[in-house]
Enzyme design. Structure first.
Site, mmCIF file in Angstrom:
data_model
loop_
_atom_site.group_PDB
_atom_site.id
_atom_site.type_symbol
_atom_site.label_atom_id
_atom_site.label_comp_id
_atom_site.label_asym_id
_atom_site.label_seq_id
_atom_site.Cartn_x
_atom_site.Cartn_y
_atom_site.Cartn_z
ATOM 1 N N CYS A 2 -30.243 142.726 25.278
ATOM 2 C CA CYS A 2 -30.814 142.372 23.996
ATOM 3 C C CYS A 2 -29.733 142.162 22.976
ATOM 4 C CB CYS A 2 -31.844 143.327 23.291
ATOM 5 S SG CYS A 2 -33.353 143.751 24.390
ATOM 6 N N LYS A 605 -25.722 140.848 30.368
ATOM 7 C CA LYS A 605 -24.141 141.166 30.282
ATOM 8 C C LYS A 605 -24.133 142.800 30.383
ATOM 9 C CE LYS A 605 -19.922 140.286 30.497
ATOM 10 N NZ LYS A 605 -19.277 140.115 32.036
HETATM 11 O O1 M6R Z 1 -19.294 146.571 31.423
HETATM 12 P P1 M6R Z 1 -19.060 147.233 32.720
HETATM 13 O O2 M6R Z 1 -17.989 146.899 33.239
HETATM 14 O O3 M6R Z 1 -19.424 148.678 32.558
HETATM 15 O O4 M6R Z 1 -20.539 146.616 33.440
HETATM 16 C C1 M6R Z 1 -20.909 147.007 34.935
HETATM 17 C C2 M6R Z 1 -21.832 146.208 35.428
HETATM 18 O O5 M6R Z 1 -22.859 146.029 34.793
HETATM 19 C C3 M6R Z 1 -20.985 144.798 35.581
HETATM 20 O O6 M6R Z 1 -19.896 144.698 36.396
HETATM 21 C C4 M6R Z 1 -22.118 143.881 36.455
HETATM 22 O O7 M6R Z 1 -22.255 144.487 37.843
HETATM 23 C C5 M6R Z 1 -21.765 142.365 36.417
HETATM 24 N N1 M6R Z 1 -22.808 141.568 36.199
HETATM 25 C C6 M6R Z 1 -21.278 141.874 37.933
HETATM 26 O O8 M6R Z 1 -20.839 140.638 37.800
#
Ligand code: M6R
Length: 610
Positions: A2, A605
């Site tokens: 969000c 994201k």
């Molecule tokens: O912000 P972060 O690196 O901690 O996020 C981890 C995952 O949520 C993130 O890498 C997610 O798997 C992506 N959508 C992959 O492309």
């Protein structure tokens, strides 16, 4: 998850809110809404679906309101309908509330409030806050909000306005990020910095459990009823970083930014003459690698794949054993964190709920946390004992690309540094790897030159209506297979699995037939001959092979239906470049299938909820 924004000042609030929300859409796009504070009443506009609908719905709205809040939603409680879209109001429309995160106690609160006569109109957990505010003994916004939040449990951030006090916004951070942007005679609040970039570079990050009261003239921060002096930071982000700059999608822009992102990660950190790495950031020097007995690397999604590659490089170069655990499992497991254990937390956003919970667990066990993180000022940068900033710049595409390759580079720098300090890596071996690192931006540029070939291959596969894809890799590129599969599934909605190529005959080989595309990562390294045999086994069963190999590997190219050649590199560096054709393949396949690449369904994201 969000996106939330707030504005109070002298300009019409609506265009500011819509501009901010546009830059936060990657945090959720199920529904959108705004509340504008008019003298004595609150005007709400909400739509199901992405922000464009809200822009259309508010085209003729009177633009005189100078205070407002806006939301773009990633649904947790309740379907993405208009009724469940934020902001939510109390029975009399005096309070408007928007929220990101989860109120864990919402069911009990809802039942209690219902018994007291409150009428609920949505299925969201958020609406209880509006009704709680209505019951607060003082209706003065800061006091009412403090009273209501003391009755909430969960992890969230809130923005709240009251019709009784049109020039004020109250915000609370409890687990989900919030940042205040400072202007002259106007202030902004947002869940993430891109929303602030068109308006200001001066920001204050809210600490956890902090409440903030914002008027046109200034801000007031409080934690547990005590005022805090604000620390103003200046954002070093160009405004165009949050724009697509001519690319059709953020994901494609970020794939193409990888040479610069990797160069930024290396900048000033390589000393070729001494065959050393220079890492001087927060707390890093306080961890003595000669005393480290074990590393536990945690992360989620793409960051978890980066942790798997980090395991290879830290074990290979520094000879420290590394266990890799998904942060969502680590936090609820019973990890044994004995003396000499360092927890390595990897995250682009620095706000992923599970990763942060893992960090808190490690700190409660008094084990040092070393973080590889991209977003400056994020919770992880504040909570970790030592921080290695990735410097990849803003990553907006939901499918992570440049953050992944930068994470791999940071893990290599760490492994090299520890290897030198522990005496497990000779100066000449270190120098060869450092030279390889310096050559990475060029190797990435060269690989990006394959884009046209990869697009044409992806278009052919789109026409083939393949419902399943398999990715295989070995050695340093074992995790590259997982990352390629994750990219493909999250943006094309096709099923894809990653396997260690050596595991194929233990089961997955049964899936192989002429309909199944198998993407093999088989660069020139110590397991090249092994994976070549695995490729033969797949060919023998009629598998439809795409191979990412090393330029000039004609033997392998002849065996593959499609071959993408990357430059020859020292083995530990190959995952940084080998993943790029897989990112491009997923991207072009998604485009050919007509997918909304930057807004993949059901995803957002930053995963700031469990
Ligand atoms: O912000 P972060 O690196 O901690 O996020 C981890 C995952 O949520 C993130 O890498 C997610 O798997 C992506 N959508 C992959 O492309």
């Amino acid at each position: 998850m969000c996106g939330i924004v707030a504005y109070v000042g002298y300009r019409p609030a609506l265009p500011v809110l819509l501009a901010g929300l546009r830059r936060l859409e990657y945090r959720g796009y199920d529904s959108a809404g705004v509340a504008l504070v008019r003298p004595g009443w609150i005007e709400r506009h909400r739509v199901a679906g992405p922000l464009d609908g809200l822009v259309r719905a508010t085209r003729r709205v009177d633009a005189s309101a100078t205070t407002g809040i806006g939301h773009t939603r990633w649904a947790t409680h309740g379907a993405p309908t208009v009724e469940n879209a934020h902001p939510h109001i109390d029975c009399h429309g005096t309070w408007a509330v928007l929220h990101t995160g989860i109120i864990e106690t919402h069911e009990a609160l809802r039942a209690r409030l219902r018994r007291r006569g409150h009428r609920f109109r949505s299925q969201t957990d958020t609406e209880v806050i509006a009704h709680l505010l209505e019951d607060a003994p003082s209706q003065d916004p800061p006091k009412a909000v403090a009273w209501a939040t003391a009755r909430l449990e969960g992890s969230f951030s809130l923005e709240i306005v009251s019709a009784r006090d049109p020039g004020r916004v109250v915000a609370v951070r409890l687990g989900s990020p919030l940042v205040v942007g400072l202007g002259v005679g106007e202030q902004f609040i947002a869940s993430d910095v891109p929303a602030l970039l068109p308006f200001t570079r001066r920001v204050v990050y809210l600490e956890d459990a902090e409440q903030c009261e914002v008027t046109a003239d200034g801000i007031r921060l409080e934690r547990a009823g005590r005022r805090r002096r604000m620390r103003i930071e200046t954002l070093r982000v160009g405004e165009t970083e949050a724009e697509r700059s001519g690319y059709p999608h953020f994901m494609l822009k970020e794939i193409h930014e990888q040479p610069e992102a990797v160069a930024a990660a290396l900048q000033g950190r390589i000393d070729l003459a001494r065959a050393q790495v220079r890492l001087t950031e927060k707390g890093y020097g306080r961890i003595d690698p000669r005393r480290v007995r074990r590393v536990v690397a945690i992360g989620c999604g793409t960051a978890l794949h980066a942790a798997l590659v980090a395991k290879r490089s830290i074990e290979g170069l520094a000879r420290v054993p590394v266990d890799v655990v998904a942060a969502s499992e680590f936090r609820y497991g019973e990890p044994v964190l004995g003396p000499g254990t360092v927890v390595l937390a990897i995250s682009q956003s620095g706000e992923t709920a599970d990763t942060l919970a893992g960090v808190r667990l490690a700190r409660a066990s008094r084990r040092p946390v070393l973080a590889i993180v991209n977003v400056p000022g994020s919770a992880l940068t504040r909570e970790a004992d030592a921080v290695l900033p990735m410097r990849a710049g803003l990553e907006i595409g939901v499918a992570s690309t440049k953050a992944y390759t930068s994470q791999l580079v940071m893990a290599l720098l760490l492994a090299l540094d520890w290897g030198r300090q522990r005496g497990t890596l000779s100066p000449s071996a270190a120098r060869a790897l450092l030279k390889g690192l310096v050559s990475l931006p060029g190797a990435l540029r060269r690989t990006l030159g394959l884009s046209g070939t990869i697009r044409r291959a992806a278009q052919r596969f789109a026409k083939g209506h393949h419902g399943n894809f398999m990715f295989v890799g070995r050695g340093y590129n074992f995790a590259t297979a997982f990352e390629g599969a994750l990219k493909l599934k999250e943006i094309t909605y096709r099923h894809a699995e990653g396997y260690g190529a050596g595991e194929m005959k233990h089961g997955p080989l049964a899936l192989v037939d002429a309909r199944l595309p198998v993407v093999a990562v088989a660069v020139r390294d110590t397991v090249r001959a092994k994976i070549a045999s695995n490729i033969e086994e797949i060919r023998a069963r009629g598998g439809n092979l795409l191979v990412v190999g090393t330029e000039g590997d004609h033997a392998l190219a002849r065996r593959a239906g499609v071959f993408f050649g990357i430059p020859d590199l020292p083995e530990p560096l190959t995952p940084v470049v080998a993943v790029v054709p897989l990112q491009l393949f997923a991207y072009h396949l998604a485009v050919a299938l007509g997918r909304d690449v930057d807004r993949p369904r059901n995803l957002a994201k930053s995963v700031t909820v469990e």
